[in-house]
Write a protein that holds these residues in place. Structure first.
Motif, mmCIF file in Angstrom:
data_model
loop_
_atom_site.group_PDB
_atom_site.id
_atom_site.type_symbol
_atom_site.label_atom_id
_atom_site.label_comp_id
_atom_site.label_asym_id
_atom_site.label_seq_id
_atom_site.Cartn_x
_atom_site.Cartn_y
_atom_site.Cartn_z
ATOM 1 N N VAL A 1 -3.387 11.878 65.234
ATOM 2 C CA VAL A 1 -1.892 12.083 64.802
ATOM 3 C C VAL A 1 -1.254 11.019 64.160
ATOM 4 N N ARG A 2 -1.435 9.863 64.207
ATOM 5 C CA ARG A 2 -1.139 8.861 63.757
ATOM 6 C C ARG A 2 -1.251 9.021 62.208
ATOM 7 N N THR A 3 -2.547 9.165 61.902
ATOM 8 C CA THR A 3 -3.019 9.241 60.766
ATOM 9 C C THR A 3 -2.518 10.382 59.723
ATOM 10 N N LEU A 4 -2.357 11.530 60.358
ATOM 11 C CA LEU A 4 -1.713 12.576 59.590
ATOM 12 C C LEU A 4 -0.305 12.305 59.488
ATOM 13 N N ASP B 1 -21.665 15.668 58.265
ATOM 14 C CA ASP B 1 -21.113 14.539 58.765
ATOM 15 C C ASP B 1 -21.064 14.683 60.426
ATOM 16 N N VAL B 2 -21.540 13.610 61.276
ATOM 17 C CA VAL B 2 -21.122 13.679 62.706
ATOM 18 C C VAL B 2 -20.294 12.709 62.887
ATOM 19 N N VAL B 3 -19.358 12.770 63.702
ATOM 20 C CA VAL B 3 -18.520 11.565 64.435
ATOM 21 C C VAL B 3 -19.095 11.841 65.824
ATOM 22 N N PRO C 1 -5.247 2.427 69.370
ATOM 23 C CA PRO C 1 -6.738 2.751 69.000
ATOM 24 C C PRO C 1 -7.433 2.128 68.010
ATOM 25 N N SER C 2 -6.733 1.624 66.855
ATOM 26 C CA SER C 2 -7.321 0.714 65.785
ATOM 27 C C SER C 2 -8.208 -0.424 66.237
ATOM 28 N N ARG D 1 -11.886 5.101 61.096
ATOM 29 C CA ARG D 1 -12.878 6.303 60.001
ATOM 30 C C ARG D 1 -12.996 7.386 60.702
ATOM 31 N N ALA D 2 -13.085 7.260 62.076
ATOM 32 C CA ALA D 2 -13.231 8.670 62.781
ATOM 33 C C ALA D 2 -11.951 9.544 62.447
ATOM 34 N N ALA D 3 -10.907 8.823 62.762
ATOM 35 C CA ALA D 3 -9.567 9.849 62.399
ATOM 36 C C ALA D 3 -9.350 10.193 61.209
#
Length: 584
Positions: free
Chosen positions: A217-220, A167-169, A64-65, A72-74
């Motif tokens: 999920v990967r970030t967390l 903030d808006v994603v 995904p990166s 940044r969104a994650a």
């Protein structure tokens, strides 16, 4: 190119040709290897045959990166999860928007965060986020808003949100202009400055949302969030990804084929309570197919948004209450019947107004329901064989339009260009579909603009129009085994067309009209075998009239899709006829 069976001009006025394979692609291929032939004919490289036979998420999922702003969104979503922030998911009112919003809500719920859905009313608010709606969400406590399947062109609305310090994603897939609106992050494979993710521009918004969920999920995980709790099973969300992808007519290539192939398996397990109720309301008793997503489930999800009940789809897909799911599914089924009646009236009027000389059909009418114009545009496109835009005009001289295109003609880019030329109040979309807002007095100029911009592309796309055939069979060759073998090359849909066979020669034994202008017939072949055939919505066409009035002594070649008769206790193969040619 030599026509198949010598058919240079069929009853519908087109030649029949092989779905071409290069000569070198046939080398080493046994005649019986039907699936290999089907895959190669749809552009699968020989070295990719194995992964395309059984398309898996592991085989096609990118990192995904690679997409701009994905990390940044994650990160921002991960912050919200860990801080317990109030998050709102702002979705579009169609199936892609509903499945995108539901996917994000369910992922966040599994992570311990209850996100609020917001689906705008199609009639009162129109497409995409408005500044007023975003500010209202912020005033009600939302510190993060995620727009899904919309927002890529929402310049004023996102500027208003910035001023309100929320903030808006943005998670979208529609065509982008060179300038982008201000957002904390804007994830869209169709950004003009996209590089690594540009190869995935065919993804529906729900597919982009799935990639964002994986990145979240990967970030967390990297932050140690799952040391004391289980990770969400993202694979269980693929049923919604499949539904949104097919309903949005996204190209079933690469990752999308994997999404749909695996999503259908998840859907068949009926673990999503809402989808299980919708399948029951749709009266499907077998495993759902790709066709069911587009013609049975998708229209019912859409029905709420088309007639002013925009949030029903998201509520259905996110509920954990079986009784609520059954109530919503029944309501969507009822609304879908209402939609059909409204659609029939608009379609009849639109067909009467269509100018057969224009290379892009643009029709408009007062009092047309904006909720059905997209469906009508699709039907008009199929009937005319060229792009079509249907515009519903209100009493103030403002029109809401929806368009559908043909392969090789990028309608979304043309609508975006028309907006930049000042012809539209708003507009955008992707290659095969677009939406717009226009002043009634600019429709003529807009029509001329499309003729000038798209005329040559339409000419090229239609000049070599032909019915493409994958196999020629005797009547007795259309069997259940053939249908099941062909299905192994699926899933089929936009960009990965279902196999088409030619069968015959046959004579028509009997034929009649059933349902909404469908022609049902029994034909007999020279091999002594009979075959049931259906020609949907063809009673008033040259094809339907040929089947209904075929003299007993004249024989026909038939071309269409071999399918199983799902309404029979013992499903047998039948042919869904799309064209025919007299045997000379």
């Amino acid at each position: 190119m030599t026509p198949v069976l010598g058919v240079a001009r069929s009853i519908l006025g087109q030649p029949w040709r092989w779905r071409a394979l290069a000569a070198d692609a046939r080398e080493g291929m046994t005649p019986d290897d039907l699936v290999t032939q089907l895959l190669l004919a749809r552009g699968c490289p020989r070295e990719g045959l194995d992964e395309h036979r059984l398309p898996s998420i592991r085989g096609f999922m990118p990192d995904p990166s690679i997409f701009r702003d994905m990390d940044r969104a994650a990160d921002r979503l991960a912050d919200a999860v860990q801080a317990g922030e109030q998050v709102a998911i702002f979705g579009d009112y169609d199936v892609d928007g509903a499945t995108s919003a539901a996917l994000m809500i369910r992922v966040l719920r599994d992570l311990g965060l209850k996100a609020r859905p917001y689906i705008p009313d199609r009639l009162l608010e129109g497409y995409g986020p408005s500044g007023a709606a975003l500010v209202r969400l912020a005033a009600e406590g939302a510190t993060l808003i995620v727009t899904v399947d919309c927002g890529a062109q929402a310049f004023e609305a996102l500027a208003t949100a910035r001023d309100a310090q929320v903030d808006v994603v943005v998670v979208d897939h529609h065509k982008c202009a060179a300038e982008l609106p201000h957002a904390h992050a804007l994830v869209n494979p169709n950004r003009l400055d996209e590089q690594g993710g540009a190869a995935h521009g065919h993804l529906a918004a729900v597919g982009v949302c799935f990639l964002l969920a994986a990145a979240l999920v990967r970030t967390l995980r990297a932050r140690g969030f799952f040391a004391t709790r289980a990770e969400p099973r993202l694979i269980e969300l693929l049923d919604m990804v499949a539904l949104g992808t097919v309903a949005d007519v996204a190209q079933l290539r690469g990752l999308n084929r994997a999404f749909v192939a695996q999503g259908l398996k998840v859907m068949d397990r009926r673990r999503n309570i809402g989808l299980a109720a919708l399948i029951e309301a749709s009266r499907l008793t077998r495993a759902p197919t790709c066709s069911d997503l587009g013609f049975a489930l998708g229209p019912r999800i859409n029905a709420g948004g088309r007639v002013g009940r925009a949030d029903l789809g998201v509520r259905l897909l996110t509920t954990s209450d079986p009784d609520e799911a059954r109530r919503i599914a029944a309501e969507l089924d009822r609304l879908n019947e209402e939609r059909r009646a409204v659609e029939a009236g608009v379609q009849g009027a639109a067909e009467e107004l269509a100018n057969t000389r224009n290379r892009v059909a643009v029709v408009s009418g007062h009092g047309w329901h904006p909720g059905v114009i997209g469906i009508v545009a699709g039907r008009l496109k199929e009937k005319l064989g060229r792009p079509a835009i249907v515009i519903a005009l209100d009493g103030q001289g403002v029109g809401k339009g929806s368009g559908r295109s043909i392969t090789g003609v990028d309608l979304g880019a043309a609508v975006l260009a028309a907006r930049e030329h000042g012809l539209l109040v708003a507009g955008g979309g992707h290659a095969m579909a677009a939406g717009l807002t226009i002043a009634a007095d600019r429709i003529a100029d807009f029509t001329a603009f499309l003729e000038d911009r798209l005329g040559d592309a339409v000419e090229r796309a239609t000049a070599d129009r032909a019915l493409l055939v994958d196999a020629v069979l005797a009547t007795g060759g259309v069997t259940r085994d053939l249908v099941e073998a062909m299905e192994a090359g699926g899933p089929y849909g936009a960009g990965w067309p279902a196999p088409r066979v030619a069968a015959g020669p046959v004579r028509v034994v009997r034929a009649d009209v059933v349902g909404n202008g469908h022609v049902r017939a029994v034909v007999a072949g020279e091999d002594g075998r009979s075959l049931k055939v259906m020609a949907f919505r063809q009673a008033d066409t040259l094809l339907g009239q040929a089947l209904l009035g075929a003299p007993p002594h004249r024989r026909l070649w038939l071309a269409g899709r071999a399918k199983l008769d799902d309404w029979s206790a013992k499903p047998a193969a039948e042919l869904h006829v799309e064209d025919a040619a007299w045997v000379t």
